[in-house]
Write an enzyme that holds these catalytic residues in place. Sequence first.
Site, PDB file in Angstrom:
ATOM      1  N   LYS A 164       1.257   4.071   7.462  1.00 25.14           N
ATOM      2  CA  LYS A 164       0.502   4.938   6.549  1.00 25.14           C
ATOM      3  C   LYS A 164       0.954   6.387   6.704  1.00 25.14           C
ATOM      4  CE  LYS A 164      -2.438   1.946   4.738  1.00 25.14           C
ATOM      5  NZ  LYS A 164      -1.661   0.766   5.180  1.00 25.14           N
ATOM      6  N   SER A 172       0.804  -1.218   0.000  1.00 21.08           N
ATOM      7  CA  SER A 172       0.000   0.000   0.000  1.00 21.08           C
ATOM      8  C   SER A 172       0.839   1.272   0.000  1.00 21.08           C
ATOM      9  CB  SER A 172      -0.943   0.025   1.211  1.00 21.08           C
ATOM     10  OG  SER A 172      -0.228   0.284   2.395  1.00 21.08           O
TER      11      SER A 172
END
Length: 254
Positions: free
Chosen positions: A213, A175
């Site tokens: 993230k 990701s």
Amino acid sequence: MGRGALEHSMNMMAAAADRGQSMLTKKQIQLLEFIQARMARDGVPPSFDEMKLALDLRSKSGIHRLVTALEERGFIRRLPHRARALEIVRLPDSLSKGPGFQPRVIEGVVPDRPAPLPRGAMDVSVSAIELPVMGRIAAGVPIEAISEISHHIAVPGSMLSGQDRHYALEVRGDSMIEAGINDGDVVVIREQDAAENGDIVVALIEGFEATLKRYRRKGGMIALEAANPAYETRMLPEDKVRIQGRLVGLIRSY
């Protein structure tokens, strides 16, 4: 035209071409400066979306053109087999004054195939410090919280910040590939419980899920952004997210 005059003319043309190659537009310099600053801070290059926002461009096609121009002029290089991975090869005089660019990415090499380190990479054998690898961190769907040391890894002391506590995590998932973080990389994390917008962090979600993230605060909500269009941004109440550290370096072995 005599031979001497012809050679002089050709030399003058070559010198003019060299000067033209080294001249950059204002936008090209701004982009190079932004890439330099983000790599010095995060250890990884910014995504094309971040470049677009930083330079206030309408589309990523403009960034592609700027990157291509910088590459053609020999200021940056795209690294193969790595999403959005860029390396600064040299800087113009306007940016090279001062401490200079010190990337924090370490490029490992296979022991039985020695090769020179890429420009700007650091040799882990120089002033190495052992850091605990606290297991695996998800760059994708969050996995169980990390709490046990699996092994240790050597990290250059220059990558670490003073007396702050650091640890390492092995990345699982894709990701964050547009931030230059691939599946299997080891990320170096400085332990801290606060973050600024745009930081890449280790976030603990609801006390049991850990993920890597990009952090952004939006009012009373926390956005955990992926660097891969295949993943959606997660919006969570601020009391559901606890920051466990910020990315300061990246280690990759081949």
